[in-house]
Design a protein around this motif. Structure first.
Motif, short mmCIF file in Angstrom:
data_model
loop_
_atom_site.label_atom_id
_atom_site.label_comp_id
_atom_site.label_asym_id
_atom_site.label_seq_id
_atom_site.Cartn_x
_atom_site.Cartn_y
_atom_site.Cartn_z
N PRO A 6 0.81 -1.21 0.00
CA PRO A 6 0.00 0.00 0.00
C PRO A 6 0.85 1.27 0.00
O PRO A 6 0.41 2.30 -0.47
N VAL A 7 2.07 1.19 0.50
CA VAL A 7 2.93 2.37 0.54
C VAL A 7 3.54 2.62 -0.84
O VAL A 7 3.57 3.74 -1.34
N ARG A 8 4.02 1.55 -1.51
CA ARG A 8 4.63 1.69 -2.83
C ARG A 8 3.58 1.82 -3.92
O ARG A 8 3.87 2.29 -5.01
N GLY A 9 2.36 1.34 -3.66
CA GLY A 9 1.30 1.47 -4.65
C GLY A 9 1.37 0.43 -5.76
O GLY A 9 1.11 0.74 -6.91
N ASP A 10 1.76 -0.84 -5.44
CA ASP A 10 1.80 -1.91 -6.44
C ASP A 10 0.44 -2.06 -7.10
O ASP A 10 -0.58 -1.61 -6.60
N ASP A 11 0.41 -2.76 -8.23
CA ASP A 11 -0.83 -2.98 -8.98
C ASP A 11 -1.83 -3.80 -8.17
O ASP A 11 -1.48 -4.57 -7.29
N ALA A 12 -3.09 -3.63 -8.54
CA ALA A 12 -4.23 -4.40 -8.04
C ALA A 12 -4.37 -4.39 -6.52
O ALA A 12 -4.49 -5.43 -5.90
N PRO A 13 -4.43 -3.21 -5.91
CA PRO A 13 -4.69 -3.19 -4.47
C PRO A 13 -6.14 -3.60 -4.20
O PRO A 13 -7.02 -3.34 -5.01
N ASP A 14 -6.35 -4.29 -3.08
CA ASP A 14 -7.71 -4.61 -2.68
C ASP A 14 -8.22 -3.51 -1.74
O ASP A 14 -7.53 -2.51 -1.49
N ARG A 15 -9.43 -3.68 -1.24
CA ARG A 15 -10.03 -2.64 -0.38
C ARG A 15 -9.20 -2.36 0.87
O ARG A 15 -9.10 -1.22 1.31
N LEU A 16 -8.63 -3.41 1.43
CA LEU A 16 -7.84 -3.19 2.63
C LEU A 16 -6.53 -2.48 2.32
O LEU A 16 -6.02 -1.72 3.15
N ASP A 17 -5.98 -2.70 1.14
CA ASP A 17 -4.80 -1.93 0.73
C ASP A 17 -5.15 -0.44 0.64
O ASP A 17 -4.36 0.41 1.06
N LEU A 18 -6.32 -0.13 0.08
CA LEU A 18 -6.73 1.27 -0.04
C LEU A 18 -6.93 1.91 1.33
O LEU A 18 -6.56 3.07 1.55
N ILE A 19 -7.52 1.14 2.25
CA ILE A 19 -7.68 1.64 3.62
C ILE A 19 -6.32 1.88 4.25
O ILE A 19 -6.08 2.92 4.89
N ALA A 20 -5.40 0.94 4.04
CA ALA A 20 -4.05 1.09 4.61
C ALA A 20 -3.34 2.30 4.01
O ALA A 20 -2.61 3.02 4.72
N GLN A 21 -3.52 2.53 2.71
CA GLN A 21 -2.91 3.71 2.09
C GLN A 21 -3.39 4.99 2.76
O GLN A 21 -2.59 5.88 3.06
N ALA A 22 -4.70 5.07 3.01
CA ALA A 22 -5.25 6.26 3.65
C ALA A 22 -4.72 6.41 5.07
O ALA A 22 -4.34 7.52 5.49
N TRP A 23 -4.69 5.31 5.82
CA TRP A 23 -4.17 5.39 7.18
C TRP A 23 -2.68 5.71 7.19
O TRP A 23 -2.21 6.46 8.04
N HIS A 24 -1.94 5.14 6.25
CA HIS A 24 -0.50 5.41 6.20
C HIS A 24 -0.25 6.91 5.94
O HIS A 24 0.67 7.50 6.52
N ARG A 25 -1.07 7.48 5.08
CA ARG A 25 -0.96 8.91 4.80
C ARG A 25 -1.25 9.73 6.06
O ARG A 25 -0.54 10.68 6.37
N GLU A 26 -2.28 9.32 6.79
CA GLU A 26 -2.71 10.08 7.96
C GLU A 26 -1.93 9.75 9.22
O GLU A 26 -1.73 10.60 10.09
N ARG A 27 -1.52 8.48 9.35
CA ARG A 27 -0.81 8.03 10.57
C ARG A 27 0.37 7.15 10.19
O ARG A 27 0.38 5.95 10.47
N PRO A 28 1.41 7.72 9.57
CA PRO A 28 2.57 6.91 9.16
C PRO A 28 3.33 6.33 10.35
O PRO A 28 4.16 5.43 10.17
N ASP A 29 3.02 6.77 11.55
CA ASP A 29 3.70 6.29 12.75
C ASP A 29 3.17 4.95 13.24
O ASP A 29 3.78 4.32 14.10
#
Length: 178
Positions: A6-29
């Motif tokens: 989710p951090v590198r943005g590989d192909d074919a993310p699922d819904r949980l990858d998208l959620i993780a991307q949003a959380w990583h953006r907001e709470r990278p800690d």
């Protein structure tokens, strides 16, 4: 097998990858890996339950009724247990068990009678029709579970079984009987 990151943005993310991307953006800690595991397990469990219930319904059963009939069938001849034993083996309250037994008795799949060893106690037993229904339903259930597990390789299935066994051992009390 490579997983989408989710951090590198590989192909074919699922819904949980998208959620993780949003959380990583907001709470990278924060470590998001537990959410990835538990979230996927929760979603898989929901999908699996839907697939299992479909088979039970084909046999005119709810999930709970299937569980009661299967518990009686596993008991071996004469295929009977007390309502308390059924509740214990199905993790259902006694009130919930009474409702299930009532429905199964009305359908002619079980009978209730006074216990041979204690006139104050009741025993629930499979009828011949109940045994036919659970035998057919269980065969279809096992074929359905095979279909669902065959999405995984044998090595993946064994690894998942081992991981889930370890996890359950940490979360549940050991069983007292089979």
């Amino acid at each position: 097998m490579d997983r989408p990151d989710p951090v590198r943005g590989d192909d074919a993310p699922d819904r949980l990858d998208l959620i993780a991307q949003a959380w990583h953006r907001e709470r990278p800690d924060l470590d998001l890996q537990p959410q990835q595991v538990i979230g996927r397990l929760h979603r898989v469990a929901r999908h699996l339950t839907e697939e299992l219930v479909t088979v039970y319904e084909r046999h005119g059963l709810t999930e709970g009724e299937f569980d009661v009939l299967a518990t009686l069938r596993r008991a071996g001849a004469p295929y009977e247990r007390s309502p308390g034993d059924l509740a214990l083996h199905t993790l259902v309250t006694s009130g919930g068990m009474t409702k299930r037994i009532d429905r199964l008795e009305q359908a002619g799949l079980v009978t209730r009678r006074v216990s041979d060893s204690d006139a104050r106690a009741r025993v629930v037993a499979l009828t011949a029709r109940g045994r036919e229904v659970i035998d057919a339903a269980f065969a279809d259930h096992m074929a359905n579970e095979r279909r669902l597990v065959d999405v995984l390789t044998p090595a993946q299935a064994h690894g998942l079984e081992d991981a889930l066994r370890t996890w359950l051992a940490a979360l549940e009390e050991p069983p007292t009987t089979a």
